[in-house]
Design a protein around this motif. Structure first.
Motif, PDB file in Angstrom:
ATOM      1  N   PHE A  97      -9.005   1.747   2.157  1.00 53.63           N
ATOM      2  CA  PHE A  97      -7.701   2.153   2.690  1.00 53.63           C
ATOM      3  C   PHE A  97      -7.020   3.112   1.703  1.00 53.63           C
ATOM      4  CE2 PHE A  97      -3.101   1.465   2.819  1.00 53.63           C
ATOM      5  CZ  PHE A  97      -2.779   1.419   4.169  1.00 53.63           C
ATOM      6  N   GLY A  98      -6.977   2.741   0.437  1.00 50.18           N
ATOM      7  CA  GLY A  98      -6.314   3.583  -0.573  1.00 50.18           C
ATOM      8  C   GLY A  98      -7.058   4.888  -0.792  1.00 50.18           C
ATOM      9  N   ASN A  99      -8.353   4.784  -1.022  1.00 48.13           N
ATOM     10  CA  ASN A  99      -9.127   5.966  -1.430  1.00 48.13           C
ATOM     11  C   ASN A  99      -9.407   6.923  -0.278  1.00 48.13           C
ATOM     12  OD1 ASN A  99      -9.205   5.021  -4.054  1.00 48.13           O
ATOM     13  ND2 ASN A  99     -11.135   3.925  -3.747  1.00 48.13           N
ATOM     14  N   GLU A 100      -9.417   6.420   0.957  1.00 44.69           N
ATOM     15  CA  GLU A 100      -9.735   7.291   2.094  1.00 44.69           C
ATOM     16  C   GLU A 100      -8.480   7.677   2.873  1.00 44.69           C
ATOM     17  OE1 GLU A 100     -12.872   5.274   4.254  1.00 44.69           O
ATOM     18  OE2 GLU A 100     -14.048   5.095   2.401  1.00 44.69           O
ATOM     19  N   ARG A 101      -7.736   6.682   3.351  1.00 38.76           N
ATOM     20  CA  ARG A 101      -6.594   7.015   4.233  1.00 38.76           C
ATOM     21  C   ARG A 101      -5.419   7.593   3.449  1.00 38.76           C
ATOM     22  NH1 ARG A 101      -5.272   2.344   8.054  1.00 38.76           N
ATOM     23  NH2 ARG A 101      -4.408   3.999   9.349  1.00 38.76           N
ATOM     24  N   LEU A 102      -5.218   7.122   2.246  1.00 39.33           N
ATOM     25  CA  LEU A 102      -4.146   7.717   1.431  1.00 39.33           C
ATOM     26  C   LEU A 102      -4.706   8.823   0.531  1.00 39.33           C
ATOM     27  CD1 LEU A 102      -2.214   4.452   0.494  1.00 39.33           C
ATOM     28  CD2 LEU A 102      -1.266   6.365   1.781  1.00 39.33           C
ATOM     29  N   GLY A 103      -5.820   8.556  -0.143  1.00 44.23           N
ATOM     30  CA  GLY A 103      -6.283   9.497  -1.163  1.00 44.23           C
ATOM     31  C   GLY A 103      -7.320  10.521  -0.738  1.00 44.23           C
ATOM     32  N   GLY A 153      -1.993 -11.663  -1.602  1.00 40.29           N
ATOM     33  CA  GLY A 153      -1.449 -12.953  -2.023  1.00 40.29           C
ATOM     34  C   GLY A 153      -0.264 -12.787  -2.944  1.00 40.29           C
ATOM     35  N   ASP A 154      -0.096 -13.753  -3.820  1.00 42.28           N
ATOM     36  CA  ASP A 154       1.110 -13.751  -4.642  1.00 42.28           C
ATOM     37  C   ASP A 154       0.889 -13.218  -6.052  1.00 42.28           C
ATOM     38  OD1 ASP A 154       2.722 -14.631  -2.590  1.00 42.28           O
ATOM     39  OD2 ASP A 154       2.109 -16.715  -2.896  1.00 42.28           O
ATOM     40  N   ALA A 155      -0.281 -12.646  -6.304  1.00 43.47           N
ATOM     41  CA  ALA A 155      -0.538 -12.024  -7.609  1.00 43.47           C
ATOM     42  C   ALA A 155      -1.266 -10.707  -7.367  1.00 43.47           C
ATOM     43  CB  ALA A 155      -1.386 -12.951  -8.478  1.00 43.47           C
ATOM     44  N   PRO A 156      -1.049  -9.713  -8.231  1.00 40.29           N
ATOM     45  CA  PRO A 156      -1.718  -8.428  -8.026  1.00 40.29           C
ATOM     46  C   PRO A 156      -3.214  -8.527  -8.347  1.00 40.29           C
ATOM     47  CG  PRO A 156      -0.493  -8.402 -10.090  1.00 40.29           C
ATOM     48  CD  PRO A 156      -0.191  -9.721  -9.426  1.00 40.29           C
ATOM     49  N   ASN A 157      -4.029  -7.802  -7.591  1.00 43.65           N
ATOM     50  CA  ASN A 157      -5.448  -7.723  -7.931  1.00 43.65           C
ATOM     51  C   ASN A 157      -5.930  -6.282  -7.751  1.00 43.65           C
ATOM     52  OD1 ASN A 157      -6.095  -7.370  -5.218  1.00 43.65           O
ATOM     53  ND2 ASN A 157      -6.819  -9.466  -4.934  1.00 43.65           N
ATOM     54  N   ALA A 158      -7.260  -6.098  -7.674  1.00 42.10           N
ATOM     55  CA  ALA A 158      -7.823  -4.745  -7.624  1.00 42.10           C
ATOM     56  C   ALA A 158      -7.342  -3.974  -6.391  1.00 42.10           C
ATOM     57  CB  ALA A 158      -9.352  -4.827  -7.644  1.00 42.10           C
ATOM     58  N   ALA A 159      -7.010  -4.689  -5.319  1.00 45.66           N
ATOM     59  CA  ALA A 159      -6.502  -4.015  -4.116  1.00 45.66           C
ATOM     60  C   ALA A 159      -5.193  -3.294  -4.441  1.00 45.66           C
ATOM     61  CB  ALA A 159      -6.299  -5.037  -3.001  1.00 45.66           C
ATOM     62  N   ASP A 160      -4.275  -3.993  -5.088  1.00 45.44           N
ATOM     63  CA  ASP A 160      -2.980  -3.394  -5.440  1.00 45.44           C
ATOM     64  C   ASP A 160      -3.161  -2.256  -6.443  1.00 45.44           C
ATOM     65  OD1 ASP A 160      -1.059  -5.636  -4.239  1.00 45.44           O
ATOM     66  OD2 ASP A 160      -2.676  -6.645  -5.313  1.00 45.44           O
ATOM     67  N   CYS A 161      -4.065  -2.475  -7.437  1.00 47.34           N
ATOM     68  CA  CYS A 161      -4.294  -1.426  -8.450  1.00 47.34           C
ATOM     69  C   CYS A 161      -4.792  -0.141  -7.798  1.00 47.34           C
ATOM     70  CB  CYS A 161      -5.340  -1.889  -9.470  1.00 47.34           C
ATOM     71  SG  CYS A 161      -4.795  -3.245 -10.507  1.00 47.34           S
ATOM     72  N   THR A 162      -5.524  -0.262  -6.691  1.00 42.45           N
ATOM     73  CA  THR A 162      -6.106   0.917  -6.040  1.00 42.45           C
ATOM     74  C   THR A 162      -5.132   1.586  -5.082  1.00 42.45           C
ATOM     75  OG1 THR A 162      -8.256  -0.176  -6.165  1.00 42.45           O
ATOM     76  CG2 THR A 162      -8.088   1.708  -4.677  1.00 42.45           C
ATOM     77  N   VAL A 163      -4.394   0.794  -4.331  1.00 41.59           N
ATOM     78  CA  VAL A 163      -3.552   1.383  -3.272  1.00 41.59           C
ATOM     79  C   VAL A 163      -2.214   1.905  -3.815  1.00 41.59           C
ATOM     80  CG1 VAL A 163      -2.429   0.972  -1.049  1.00 41.59           C
ATOM     81  CG2 VAL A 163      -4.641  -0.096  -1.534  1.00 41.59           C
ATOM     82  N   ALA A 164      -1.594   1.178  -4.736  1.00 42.60           N
ATOM     83  CA  ALA A 164      -0.234   1.552  -5.173  1.00 42.60           C
ATOM     84  C   ALA A 164      -0.149   2.966  -5.762  1.00 42.60           C
ATOM     85  CB  ALA A 164       0.308   0.510  -6.158  1.00 42.60           C
ATOM     86  N   PRO A 165      -1.107   3.393  -6.630  1.00 42.47           N
ATOM     87  CA  PRO A 165      -0.975   4.747  -7.185  1.00 42.47           C
ATOM     88  C   PRO A 165      -1.020   5.839  -6.119  1.00 42.47           C
ATOM     89  CG  PRO A 165      -2.449   3.448  -8.557  1.00 42.47           C
ATOM     90  CD  PRO A 165      -2.206   2.648  -7.296  1.00 42.47           C
ATOM     91  N   TRP A 166      -1.753   5.605  -5.027  1.00 45.07           N
ATOM     92  CA  TRP A 166      -1.764   6.603  -3.934  1.00 45.07           C
ATOM     93  C   TRP A 166      -0.452   6.552  -3.161  1.00 45.07           C
ATOM     94  CZ3 TRP A 166      -5.102  10.082  -4.785  1.00 45.07           C
ATOM     95  CH2 TRP A 166      -6.411   9.805  -5.186  1.00 45.07           C
ATOM     96  N   MET A 167       0.015   5.333  -2.864  1.00 41.22           N
ATOM     97  CA  MET A 167       1.269   5.210  -2.103  1.00 41.22           C
ATOM     98  C   MET A 167       2.430   5.833  -2.873  1.00 41.22           C
ATOM     99  SD  MET A 167       2.408   4.148   0.794  1.00 41.22           S
ATOM    100  CE  MET A 167       1.406   2.834   1.533  1.00 41.22           C
ATOM    101  N   ALA A 168       2.345   5.812  -4.214  1.00 43.87           N
ATOM    102  CA  ALA A 168       3.435   6.362  -5.041  1.00 43.87           C
ATOM    103  C   ALA A 168       3.667   7.848  -4.760  1.00 43.87           C
ATOM    104  CB  ALA A 168       3.114   6.148  -6.522  1.00 43.87           C
ATOM    105  N   PHE A 169       2.671   8.530  -4.191  1.00 40.55           N
ATOM    106  CA  PHE A 169       2.858   9.950  -3.867  1.00 40.55           C
ATOM    107  C   PHE A 169       3.947  10.165  -2.823  1.00 40.55           C
ATOM    108  CE2 PHE A 169      -0.047  13.145  -5.675  1.00 40.55           C
ATOM    109  CZ  PHE A 169      -0.647  12.342  -6.624  1.00 40.55           C
ATOM    110  N   GLY A 170       4.246   9.125  -2.062  1.00 38.89           N
ATOM    111  CA  GLY A 170       5.326   9.252  -1.082  1.00 38.89           C
ATOM    112  C   GLY A 170       6.701   9.103  -1.710  1.00 38.89           C
ATOM    113  N   LEU A 171       6.724   8.790  -3.002  1.00 38.97           N
ATOM    114  CA  LEU A 171       8.002   8.492  -3.670  1.00 38.97           C
ATOM    115  C   LEU A 171       8.291   9.421  -4.834  1.00 38.97           C
ATOM    116  CD1 LEU A 171       7.499   4.627  -3.744  1.00 38.97           C
ATOM    117  CD2 LEU A 171       9.113   5.880  -2.331  1.00 38.97           C
ATOM    118  N   LEU A 172       7.543  10.509  -4.938  1.00 38.28           N
ATOM    119  CA  LEU A 172       7.722  11.402  -6.079  1.00 38.28           C
ATOM    120  C   LEU A 172       9.075  12.104  -6.013  1.00 38.28           C
ATOM    121  CD1 LEU A 172       4.187  13.089  -6.094  1.00 38.28           C
ATOM    122  CD2 LEU A 172       5.009  11.305  -7.654  1.00 38.28           C
ATOM    123  N   ASP A 173       9.656  12.292  -7.183  1.00 37.29           N
ATOM    124  CA  ASP A 173      10.961  12.965  -7.265  1.00 37.29           C
ATOM    125  C   ASP A 173      10.735  14.373  -7.822  1.00 37.29           C
ATOM    126  OD1 ASP A 173      13.452  13.882  -7.850  1.00 37.29           O
ATOM    127  OD2 ASP A 173      13.992  12.253  -9.217  1.00 37.29           O
TER     128      ASP A 173
END
Ligand SMILES: N[C@@H](CCC(=O)N[C@@H](CS)C(=O)NCC(=O)O)C(=O)O
Length: 219
Positions: A97-103, A153-173
Motif C-alpha cells: 500500500f505504501g510503496n505502490e499506491r502512495l510511493g 494495533g496499539d503499537a507501531p510496527n513495520a507497516a507504520d514505518c513504511t506507510v507514514a513517510p509516504w503519507m507525510a507528502f500530503g502534509l508538506l509545508d
C-alpha cells in the motif's frame, strides 16, 4: 561512535522508513548524509548507488524493507514484524500500500514526482489524479485508525514505518522548504485535507519516533 552507520538522503521517504525502525527499537546509529548527485561513497560501501544503506560491522544491507527486516531480526527492542503468517501478510499488504499506491510511479508521490523528473513540467491532470488517490489512501488509513492507534494495533510496527513517510507528502509545508528543494513542488501540488485528523495525528506520532529528528521533513 556506534558500530552501525546509516547512509541516507534526509528528505527521502525510503530513507525515513528505517530511521523510524531505529527510533522505535532505540538503536544507536551514526548517520551519513549522501549528496543526491554523488553516489561514490554509497557505491564503495554497498556496490549499488541507491540509499538507504546500513553498515553494521562488516555486514552491509541496502533497500529500506531489507534494512527494517535486518534490524528487527538482529536487535532487541520492540518487535516490528509478527510471529504468525497472517501477521506477516498483513504487514506486507501495508508495505505494498505504501510503496505502490502512495510511493510508486503510478502512486501519489510518483504522479507528482514525474512532473519534475526532467525539469519542471507541471501537468494538472496528474496532480488531480494524485490528490484523488491521496484521499482514497487516507480514507483507508483513517478508517483503520478509528479503533486503534497504529495500522495493525496499539503499537507501531513495520507497516507504520513504511506507510507514514509516504503519507507525510500530503502534509508538506512549502514555506518550510529551502527554495531549491524539489520538495517545494510536492508541497505545492499535494494537500491532504484537514478532515483526516486521525491520519494527520498518526503521521506526526510516527515522525516523532525518527532516530534522526533533524532529518525529518516536517509536516
Ligand atoms: N527500493 C529501494 C528504493 C531506494 C531508492 O529509490 N532510493 C532513492 C532515494 S528515495 C535514491 O537513492 N535515488 C537516487 C537516484 O535515483 O539517483 C528502497 O526501498 O530502499
Amino acid at each position: 561512535m556506534s558500530d552501525l552507520t546509516y547512509y541516507h538522503l534526509p528528505a527521502s521517504p525510503n530513507c525515513a522508513k528505517p530511521r523510524l525502525a531505529l527510533g522505535i527499537k532505540r538503536i544507536a546509529c551514526d548517520f551519513v548524509e549522501v549528496p543526491f548527485d554523488d553516489r561514490r561513497q554509497v557505491l564503495a560501501v554497498s556496490k549499488q548507488p541507491l540509499v538507504p544503506v546500513l553498515k553494521h560491522g562488516d555486514a552491509v544491507i541496502f533497500d529500506s524493507g531489507a534494512i527494517i527486516r535486518y534490524l528487527d531480526a538482529n536487535f532487541p527492542g520492540a518487535h516490528l514484524f509478527a510471529d504468525t503468517r497472517e501477521g506477516i501478510y498483513a504487514i506486507e499488504r501495508w508495505e505494498r500500500f505504501g510503496n505502490e499506491r502512495l510511493g510508486g510511479m503510478e502512486g501519489v508521490v510518483g504522479l507528482v514526482g514525474r512532473q519534475i523528473m526532467n525539469g519542471p513540467n507541471p501537468q494538472p491532470a496528474l496532480t488531480k489524479k494524485a490528490n484523488e488517490l491521496l484521499v482514497t489512501c487516507a480514507s483507508e488509513v483513517e478508517e483503520t485508525l478509528a479503533t486503534q492507534d497504529y495500522l495493525l494495533g496499539d503499537a507501531p510496527n513495520a507497516a507504520d514505518c513504511t506507510v507514514a513517510p509516504w503519507m507525510a507528502f500530503g502534509l508538506l509545508d512549502a514555506d518550510a522548504m529551502p527554495a531549491e528543494s524539489p520538495l517545494r513542488f510536492f508541497a505545492s501540488q499535494l494537500s491532504l485535507p484537514v478532515r483526516f485528523t486521525r491520519t494527520i495525528a498518526w503521521v506526526e506520532r510516527m515522525q516523532a519516533l525518527d532516530a534522526a529528528p533533524a532529518a525529518q521533513v516536517r509536516a
